[in-house]
Structures are given as C-alpha cells and as structure tokens.
Design a protein around this motif. Structure first.
Motif, PDB file in Angstrom:
ATOM      1  N   TYR A 285       0.917  -0.979  -8.153  1.00  0.00           N
ATOM      2  CA  TYR A 285       0.265  -0.324  -7.007  1.00  0.00           C
ATOM      3  C   TYR A 285      -0.331  -1.324  -6.022  1.00  0.00           C
ATOM      4  N   ARG A 286      -0.253  -0.920  -4.749  1.00  0.00           N
ATOM      5  CA  ARG A 286      -0.857  -1.663  -3.646  1.00  0.00           C
ATOM      6  C   ARG A 286      -2.046  -0.856  -3.107  1.00  0.00           C
ATOM      7  N   ASP A 287      -2.599  -1.300  -1.990  1.00  0.00           N
ATOM      8  CA  ASP A 287      -3.694  -0.558  -1.367  1.00  0.00           C
ATOM      9  C   ASP A 287      -3.243   0.862  -1.051  1.00  0.00           C
ATOM     10  N   GLY A 288      -4.205   1.756  -0.954  1.00  0.00           N
ATOM     11  CA  GLY A 288      -3.890   3.144  -0.606  1.00  0.00           C
ATOM     12  C   GLY A 288      -5.130   3.998  -0.704  1.00  0.00           C
ATOM     13  N   TYR A 462       4.188   0.143  -4.728  1.00  0.00           N
ATOM     14  CA  TYR A 462       4.000   1.532  -4.321  1.00  0.00           C
ATOM     15  C   TYR A 462       2.562   1.717  -3.855  1.00  0.00           C
ATOM     16  N   ALA A 463       2.375   2.608  -2.918  1.00  0.00           N
ATOM     17  CA  ALA A 463       1.045   2.851  -2.363  1.00  0.00           C
ATOM     18  C   ALA A 463       0.191   3.629  -3.360  1.00  0.00           C
ATOM     19  N   SER A 466       0.291   7.641  -4.290  1.00  0.00           N
ATOM     20  CA  SER A 466       1.653   8.189  -4.231  1.00  0.00           C
ATOM     21  C   SER A 466       2.109   8.519  -5.651  1.00  0.00           C
TER      22      SER A 466
END
Length: 485
Positions: A285-288, A462-463, A466
């Motif tokens: 996971y990335r920022d979101g 992936y955000a 999500s």
C-alpha cells in the motif's frame, strides 16, 4: 476423553495478547461458571510483579477491554482471586525451578499457554522439562508464529515434541474458535440440501477474502519479516479453505476432522516458478484515504525501503475428484477499502433458463459466509418481482439471511479465545491444528515464495483505501469472475 486440568500457566502474561484477549476470555469463562472449580491461573513474564501487582494489572486490562455489560464487581473479584504471578526470564533454564515451586502440586493436571517469541521456544521447553513441568498430565497450547517456513516450523515442532507428544500439543489458530467458522461444518454436514451440490458439478468457484483497513499498528518489526502470505494465508485462510473443501468426516472429533483437513491441504496444486506470475498477485500500500482519514504508505510507516507484500491474491486448486476444475480465489491485505472476512461460494447457473424468452435474467446462486465484522450466512436466490409481467418477467436476486447475531440474540457472542482456552483446559483437540496440517500448509506456501524469488517478483503499488492492485482484478476477470465486494 476430556480431562480438565487443575492449573493453567500463561507465558507472556503481561503482553498485548494477554491484555486484549486472554484475560478477558478467561474472565468470561469464570463469570459464566465454565472454569473448573479451584482452577488457578499463574502468569509469568519478565515484568516484576507479585501476586497483588499482577491482579492490579489484570484488573486494569479488564476495565479497558471488557464491555460495560460484562463488568461485574463480584465476578471480577472472584476471577482475580484465581490469579497468581511469577516473574521470570524464560531464556534462562535455571529460573524454571522457581516457577515449579510457585505452581506447587500439579498432580491435578497443568495446561500451558505459550505466547512468546519463536527464539524462546527451545529454552522454554527445556526449562519446563528440567523443572518437571512436562509430564504426562501436562498439555501445551502454542500461539503462532510457529516458524516462518517449513524448515523452521519443523525445527520448532521437533523441539516441542521432545517434551510434549502430539496428543498433548495444541497449536492455536484463533480463526478456528470463531462461531461462524464452526458453522461451516454445521451448514455442510447438518443440512441435507448442500452436500449433494458441494462439488465441481454444483460449484463454479469459491472466494475467500480477509481484508483489513489498518496498517502496521505497532507490528512493524514482525510484519516486515513476514508479509501477508505468511501472516494470513499460511494459517487462517488455508484453514478456511480446508473446512470448505474437506470430505465429510466419519464423526465430530479431533482425529476425524483433522484427518480430512490435511487431505485437502496435501491436495493443493503446487504453485511454482512457472505459475506464480499468472496465479498470484502481490501488492504494497501507498498513501491514500481510509474511512475518510489520510494515511501514509507502507514504506513511510516503516521508515525504510521494503519489498514486503502487504497484499496477496492467489488462485488455488484442490486436485481431487470433488473439486477438479473449481478455482479457489483468496485475497488478503492491509489498508483495504473495508474490514471484512468472508467466504463466497458461487454455484453454477441453472442448465436451462425457462425465463429467457420472457426477458427474465438469471444470476447464479451465491452462498456468503461472513465472519466479521458481522456474522451471518446469506444465500442469494432468484425471485420474481411483483407485477403483471405484460412486458416480460422481472427477476431479482434476493437474500435469504441467517443473522447469527439475531437468530441467537439471547446467547452471548463469545470471542474465539474463550472457546480455545476452554478446550485447552478440558483437553479437546478438535479446533486446534495438527503438525501434519501445519507442514502441508508451509510446503505449499514455501513453493509460492520460491516462485516469487525465482521470478524476482516485486509488490505492485496500490492506494490505501482501495481493494488492492488492479492486477488482482485481472486475476479473476480473465476467468469471467468478479470479486464479491
């Protein structure tokens, strides 16, 4: 034959698991009169408490983690009277003599709950053995992680087996203590309607999703060494798959049920270097935004570069007559769109639709078993919408719901550890994992990880918030299947 013990020993008695789960669970059993009369509970850890200090510590944990309607002053006081404590460094074998002295007479039987770092298993087992705490009337419950691959798992199991034979070893997977998980067996083998179609002739595919909205939550050191495949798929998700796919056992007991589960786990089709790119997806996971809150990406939380997967999706097959050609799609991850654990079983469409010429559109039936946050079993069936049908028949998918919360509203919902701790105390192995199951799970998981390494696969971003990398959608869509969301 069940034989309740007279004493319970908790290693890691001041840790997070003890505060959130073990102490509230044991209190719940005490308050409901389910613990054997006279059972004493002795905690041990490095923290320097005496009996009174540990009782105060336990009282604080109960105040924080018990629901308000379970707070009963008299019951709490009675439970605290059962508690004792012995401060000890489990890595030092010579300290176990003092623990044995604290426990006193164990002729009435002793159950041990071991929740420690993996490197402490060897000195702890040797210490127990040296102090006479591993005799024929002693059983041990082992909390994961039990190794990080087949080799290390075997090493730990060999160490345990030197002092505790298999029939006195209880490996814990807390998912097996959930009521809804046990209801899989009741649904399959207690109802005549399901078993005749519970096979490749009746089922198109199975989906198992365990999604979390949280990130590292203080587990950075552990999680970055493990990743989603080993943290969730190797144990919880493969156990769910085994319960769904197992053959009917001859009877409801620990041997018969676990015999059938291990057959499934050994029948999993290997996923090696040639298959991992088409049958697995990994992500990080990335920022979101999760639940309206902006969150940081994994490497930012970790504060160092990492290629550990926080998401994994797998297309698995069970090579048996019952399941030939039926894919089992599994996915799990952190920082996903919703927190849920569920099994979705899609049946095959009717062989011929009599409604097609009148405009009626049919959807295949789906059985959804939700484990959390709600607990329910839902069967989606086709029904006719009310009307005169002058322009064709309108059909709609409607749910037949069994809400376990509603159906059993008068029965208190227990957390999984209550069942598992009581079974450990009473000596019922049915909901615990046998060594051959664990090794079959690791053998399959190790094959996938070796395939990732051979192909130098890196997690796809992936955000946060999500449902994971877009590649996980393609994993099912190319088979004409959509994830159940």
């Amino acid at each position: 034959m069940r034989q309740p013990v007279g004493k319970l020993l908790l290693f890691g008695a001041t840790g997070d698991l003890a505060q959130r789960m073990l102490l509230p669970s044991l209190y719940g059993l005490h308050a409901d009169g389910l613990l054997p009369e006279g059972l004493t509970i002795t905690g041990t850890a490095r923290h320097d408490h005496d009996d009174a200090g540990y009782r105060a510590f336990a009282k604080t944990a109960l105040d924080e983690h018990l629901p308000a309607d379970r707070q009963d002053e008299a019951a709490v006081a009675g439970f605290l009277d059962r508690l004792h404590y012995h401060a000890m460094d489990a890595s030092q074998v010579e300290g176990f003599a003092g623990l044995a002295e604290k426990l006193g007479d164990i002729s009435g039987g002793l159950a041990i709950f071991l929740s420690t770092a993996p490197w402490l298993f060897a000195p702890t087992i040797k210490g127990l053995e040296s102090a006479g705490l591993a005799g024929s009337n002693v059983r041990i419950g082992l909390e994961k992680p039990l190794g990080n691959d087949l080799k290390s798992s075997r090493e730990i199991n060999d160490i345990v087996a030197e002092a505790f034979p298999e029939d006195r070893t209880f490996r814990i997977d807390h998912y097996l203590g959930k009521e809804t998980v046990q209801n899989i067996l009741a649904l399959r083998f207690g109802n005549a309607m399901f078993e005749p179609i519970w096979n490749a002739r009746g089922i198109d595919h199975v989906q198992i999703t365990v999604s979390e909205t949280v990130g590292l939550e203080g587990r950075a050191g552990y999680y970055d060494d493990v990743g989603a495949l080993r943290d969730m798929v190797q144990n919880h998700m493969l156990q769910l798959l085994a319960l769904i796919a197992m053959e009917p056992p001859a009877r409801f007991d620990g041997t018969a049920i676990r015999d059938e589960k291990v057959k499934v786990l050994r029948s999993l089709r290997p996923i090696g270097p040639a298959e991992v790119q088409s049958e697995t997806v990994i992500g990080q996971y990335r920022d979101g935004a999760v639940n309206g809150e902006i969150v940081r990406g994994y490497v930012d939380e970790l504060e160092k570069p990492s290629t550990t997967e926080t998401f994994v999706a797998v297309k698995a097959h069970v090579d048996s007559w019952r399941w030939q050609g039926v894919p089992f799609y599994m996915r799990t991850g952190k920082r996903l769109a919703a927190r849920q654990s569920e099994i979705s079983i899609q049946f095959k469409p009717v062989p011929h639709s009599i409604f097609a010429e009148r405009g009626g559109m049919l959807q295949p039936n789906t059985l959804v078993i939700r484990l959390q946050p709600e607990e329910y079993i839902r069967l989606l069936v086709m029904a006719k919408e009310p009307g005169l049908d002058r322009e064709g028949i309108r059909l709609r998918e409607v749910p037949l719901d069994l809400s376990l919360t509603t159906a059993f509203a008068s029965t208190r919902r227990r957390i999984a550890y209550e069942r598992l701790l009581l079974d450990l105390i009473e000596g019922d192995p049915t909901l615990f994992v046998r060594r051959d199951e664990v090794e079959a799970q690791w053998a399959w998981i190790d094959g996938i990880r070796a395939g990732w390494k051979a192909n130098d696969m890196k997690p796809k971003p992936y955000a946060s918030g999500s449902w994971g990398p877009t590649a996980s959608v393609a994993l099912t869509e190319r088979d004409g299947v959509t994830w159940n969301e």
